[in-house]
Design a protein around this motif. Structure first.
Motif, PDB file in Angstrom:
ATOM      1  N   PRO A  44       7.332  44.360  43.871  1.00 47.20           N
ATOM      2  CA  PRO A  44       7.053  45.170  42.458  1.00 47.20           C
ATOM      3  C   PRO A  44       6.615  45.779  41.677  1.00 47.20           C
ATOM      4  O   PRO A  44       6.940  45.983  40.068  1.00 47.20           O
ATOM      5  N   VAL A  45       7.532  46.953  42.260  1.00 49.76           N
ATOM      6  CA  VAL A  45       7.495  48.018  41.060  1.00 49.76           C
ATOM      7  C   VAL A  45       9.073  48.001  40.571  1.00 49.76           C
ATOM      8  O   VAL A  45       9.292  48.152  39.717  1.00 49.76           O
ATOM      9  N   VAL A  46      10.010  47.272  41.795  1.00 46.25           N
ATOM     10  CA  VAL A  46      10.890  47.357  40.970  1.00 46.25           C
ATOM     11  C   VAL A  46      11.628  45.723  39.778  1.00 46.25           C
ATOM     12  O   VAL A  46      11.889  46.337  38.996  1.00 46.25           O
ATOM     13  N   ILE A  47      10.489  45.043  40.523  1.00 47.99           N
ATOM     14  CA  ILE A  47      10.115  43.929  39.338  1.00 47.99           C
ATOM     15  C   ILE A  47       9.493  45.337  38.124  1.00 47.99           C
ATOM     16  O   ILE A  47      10.819  44.542  37.096  1.00 47.99           O
ATOM     17  N   LEU A  48       8.502  45.474  37.890  1.00 50.68           N
ATOM     18  CA  LEU A  48       7.879  45.598  36.846  1.00 50.68           C
ATOM     19  C   LEU A  48       9.462  46.992  36.153  1.00 50.68           C
ATOM     20  O   LEU A  48       9.307  46.413  34.649  1.00 50.68           O
ATOM     21  N   ALA A  79       3.516  46.047  26.260  1.00 48.18           N
ATOM     22  CA  ALA A  79       2.469  46.166  25.885  1.00 48.18           C
ATOM     23  C   ALA A  79       1.716  45.754  27.522  1.00 48.18           C
ATOM     24  O   ALA A  79       0.808  46.057  28.324  1.00 48.18           O
ATOM     25  N   ILE A  80       2.269  43.623  27.819  1.00 47.15           N
ATOM     26  CA  ILE A  80       1.644  43.247  28.757  1.00 47.15           C
ATOM     27  C   ILE A  80       2.613  44.224  30.046  1.00 47.15           C
ATOM     28  O   ILE A  80       1.272  44.690  30.773  1.00 47.15           O
ATOM     29  N   LEU A  81       3.955  45.001  30.134  1.00 42.94           N
ATOM     30  CA  LEU A  81       3.824  45.615  31.145  1.00 42.94           C
ATOM     31  C   LEU A  81       3.632  46.421  31.412  1.00 42.94           C
ATOM     32  O   LEU A  81       3.758  47.183  32.591  1.00 42.94           O
ATOM     33  N   ILE A  82       2.784  47.347  30.424  1.00 42.15           N
ATOM     34  CA  ILE A  82       1.706  48.594  30.681  1.00 42.15           C
ATOM     35  C   ILE A  82       0.954  48.734  30.831  1.00 42.15           C
ATOM     36  O   ILE A  82       0.434  49.356  32.472  1.00 42.15           O
ATOM     37  N   ALA A  83       0.506  47.810  31.142  1.00 43.29           N
ATOM     38  CA  ALA A  83      -0.950  47.005  31.380  1.00 43.29           C
ATOM     39  C   ALA A  83      -0.739  47.114  32.328  1.00 43.29           C
ATOM     40  O   ALA A  83      -1.607  46.318  33.809  1.00 43.29           O
ATOM     41  N   LEU A  84       0.167  45.986  33.152  1.00 43.30           N
ATOM     42  CA  LEU A  84       0.651  45.665  34.886  1.00 43.30           C
ATOM     43  C   LEU A  84       0.864  46.783  35.354  1.00 43.30           C
ATOM     44  O   LEU A  84       0.334  46.756  36.661  1.00 43.30           O
ATOM     45  N   LEU A  85       1.318  47.247  34.888  1.00 46.93           N
ATOM     46  CA  LEU A  85       1.659  48.853  35.663  1.00 46.93           C
ATOM     47  C   LEU A  85       0.504  49.633  35.812  1.00 46.93           C
ATOM     48  O   LEU A  85       0.468  50.645  37.087  1.00 46.93           O
ATOM     49  N   LEU A  86      -0.120  49.959  35.181  1.00 46.40           N
ATOM     50  CA  LEU A  86      -2.337  50.467  34.571  1.00 46.40           C
ATOM     51  C   LEU A  86      -2.829  49.816  36.245  1.00 46.40           C
ATOM     52  O   LEU A  86      -2.849  50.108  36.717  1.00 46.40           O
ATOM     53  N   ILE A  87      -2.363  48.418  36.140  1.00 46.73           N
ATOM     54  CA  ILE A  87      -3.149  47.928  37.348  1.00 46.73           C
ATOM     55  C   ILE A  87      -2.470  48.117  38.428  1.00 46.73           C
ATOM     56  O   ILE A  87      -3.585  48.258  38.558  1.00 46.73           O
ATOM     57  N   LEU A  88      -1.350  48.139  38.773  1.00 49.50           N
ATOM     58  CA  LEU A  88      -0.842  48.669  39.917  1.00 49.50           C
ATOM     59  C   LEU A  88      -1.307  49.689  40.695  1.00 49.50           C
ATOM     60  O   LEU A  88      -1.330  49.873  41.183  1.00 49.50           O
ATOM     61  N   LEU A  89      -0.647  50.676  39.304  1.00 44.47           N
ATOM     62  CA  LEU A  89      -1.572  52.081  39.697  1.00 44.47           C
ATOM     63  C   LEU A  89      -3.250  51.947  40.254  1.00 44.47           C
ATOM     64  O   LEU A  89      -3.220  53.444  40.961  1.00 44.47           O
ATOM     65  N   ILE A  90      -4.047  51.447  39.436  1.00 48.26           N
ATOM     66  CA  ILE A  90      -5.036  51.615  39.838  1.00 48.26           C
ATOM     67  C   ILE A  90      -5.301  50.546  40.959  1.00 48.26           C
ATOM     68  O   ILE A  90      -6.479  51.399  42.004  1.00 48.26           O
ATOM     69  N   LEU A  91      -4.876  49.990  41.284  1.00 49.12           N
ATOM     70  CA  LEU A  91      -5.370  49.274  42.781  1.00 49.12           C
ATOM     71  C   LEU A  91      -4.666  49.995  44.062  1.00 49.12           C
ATOM     72  O   LEU A  91      -5.022  49.886  44.717  1.00 49.12           O
ATOM     73  N   ASN A 231       3.172  56.612  43.324  1.00 46.87           N
ATOM     74  CA  ASN A 231       1.861  57.223  42.669  1.00 46.87           C
ATOM     75  C   ASN A 231       2.394  59.029  41.665  1.00 46.87           C
ATOM     76  O   ASN A 231       2.054  57.948  40.511  1.00 46.87           O
ATOM     77  N   ILE A 232       1.949  59.202  42.055  1.00 49.60           N
ATOM     78  CA  ILE A 232       2.598  60.939  41.084  1.00 49.60           C
ATOM     79  C   ILE A 232       4.167  60.701  40.088  1.00 49.60           C
ATOM     80  O   ILE A 232       3.692  60.913  39.462  1.00 49.60           O
ATOM     81  N   ILE A 233       4.703  59.699  40.735  1.00 48.12           N
ATOM     82  CA  ILE A 233       6.093  59.442  39.547  1.00 48.12           C
ATOM     83  C   ILE A 233       5.679  58.450  39.014  1.00 48.12           C
ATOM     84  O   ILE A 233       5.959  58.583  37.085  1.00 48.12           O
ATOM     85  N   LEU A 234       4.906  57.815  39.248  1.00 44.12           N
ATOM     86  CA  LEU A 234       4.861  56.104  38.450  1.00 44.12           C
ATOM     87  C   LEU A 234       3.541  56.442  37.194  1.00 44.12           C
ATOM     88  O   LEU A 234       3.714  56.161  36.371  1.00 44.12           O
ATOM     89  N   ILE A 235       2.271  57.984  37.473  1.00 47.63           N
ATOM     90  CA  ILE A 235       1.575  58.346  36.597  1.00 47.63           C
ATOM     91  C   ILE A 235       2.151  58.697  35.586  1.00 47.63           C
ATOM     92  O   ILE A 235       1.929  58.960  34.456  1.00 47.63           O
ATOM     93  N   VAL A 236       3.000  59.912  35.753  1.00 40.32           N
ATOM     94  CA  VAL A 236       4.042  60.359  34.496  1.00 40.32           C
ATOM     95  C   VAL A 236       4.653  59.498  33.477  1.00 40.32           C
ATOM     96  O   VAL A 236       4.826  59.688  32.985  1.00 40.32           O
TER      97      VAL A 236
END
Length: 269
Positions: A44-48, A79-91, A231-236
């Motif tokens: 999922p992270v690679v696809i995003l 906007a959709i991709l950022i929302a999906l990335l945020l959902i993945l990070l929160i999950l 997550n540290i890299i993804l959050i930044v």
């Protein structure tokens, strides 16, 4: 309008660069032995990251060539991709928050209890339906055989900082009191009733403790550690993406306003 589009082009180029650490994090996660055996968390992270790369490229080209349709497409999709990335990070943050590890006196490594991890991980990763495939996959990796090459004596092994997966799958629980022969060969348990996993341990190198709850817990412990690092890299990265997106929206709005004013002025004259 040209200045605003140039700003948007630069911002989209930054967003394009931001996709690189996302893709790299996804590839790093996918390359781990545990993730190779769990398809749910593998790509999922690679696809995003790839989608963000492609959408940022569309935005860059739209701004460079003054194509408002491409810019509008970029803003909507990003906007959709950022929302999906945020959902993945929160999950990922929520389900990896519980830690099932515990210290063992006289040991450098930690051991793991399945009950200490989140119910979501237990239900979606190590449930009875999927575990047989995961167990067979893990048995084919070099996770456990590698230990016999790295550690010879018991003293070396007992102070080693082995991974959660190795701790849970490659040896019996310490409480069983098995006697060390090598990292994947243990004999004559002193307290075989202390844990149900004591009966499941098998010196067959294709069996070991792959059927144990401690192995399931070790797998979840590995996933937890790896996703916490990623997550540290993804959050930044997502913070930079949001910042870029907000400025790009402002630049796009200014470009439209300037274009409307220019047309109005031409019509007036």
């Amino acid at each position: 309008m040209g200045v605003s589009n140039n700003i948007t082009a630069v911002l989209n180029f930054i967003a394009l660069l931001c996709s690189i650490p996302i893709i790299a994090s996804g590839i790093w996660l996918a390359s781990k032995p545990d993730n190779q055996c769990i398809h749910l968390f593998r790509w999922p992270v690679v696809i995003l990251g790839v989608l963000i790369l492609l959408v940022s490229l569309c935005g860059f080209l739209g701004a460079y060539w003054y194509k408002e349709t491409l810019l509008a497409f970029y803003l909507c999709c990003m906007a959709i991709l950022i929302a999906l990335l945020l959902i993945l990070l929160i999950l990922a943050f929520v389900v990896t928050k519980p830690d099932g590890s515990y210290g063992v006196p006289g040991r450098g490594y930690r051991e793991y209890r399945l009950d200490g991890f989140s119910s979501w991980l237990k239900d979606h990763v190590v449930d009875s339906k999927s575990w047989n495939k995961i167990r067979a996959c893990l048995a084919e990796t070099d996770v456990c055989p590698r230990l016999t090459q790295e550690y010879v004596t018991a003293d070396q092994f007992f102070v080693a900082h082995i991974s959660p997966l190795q701790s849970g799958c490659c040896k019996p629980p310490t409480v069983c009191g098995y006697n060390y022969v090598n990292p994947t060969l243990w004999l004559n348990p002193v307290n075989p009733t202390a844990d149900p996993d004591c009966f499941l341990w098998n010196n067959d190198q294709s069996q070991l403790c792959y059927n144990c709850n401690s192995c399931k817990a070790g797998l979840l412990g590995n996933l937890r550690n790896e996703w916490r690092k990623a997550n540290i890299i993804l959050i930044v990265t997502v913070v930079v993406l949001i910042w870029v997106y907000v400025i790009a929206c402002s630049a796009f709005k200014n470009a439209q306003t300037e274009d409307l004013f220019r047309r109005y002025k031409q019509g007036w004259t």
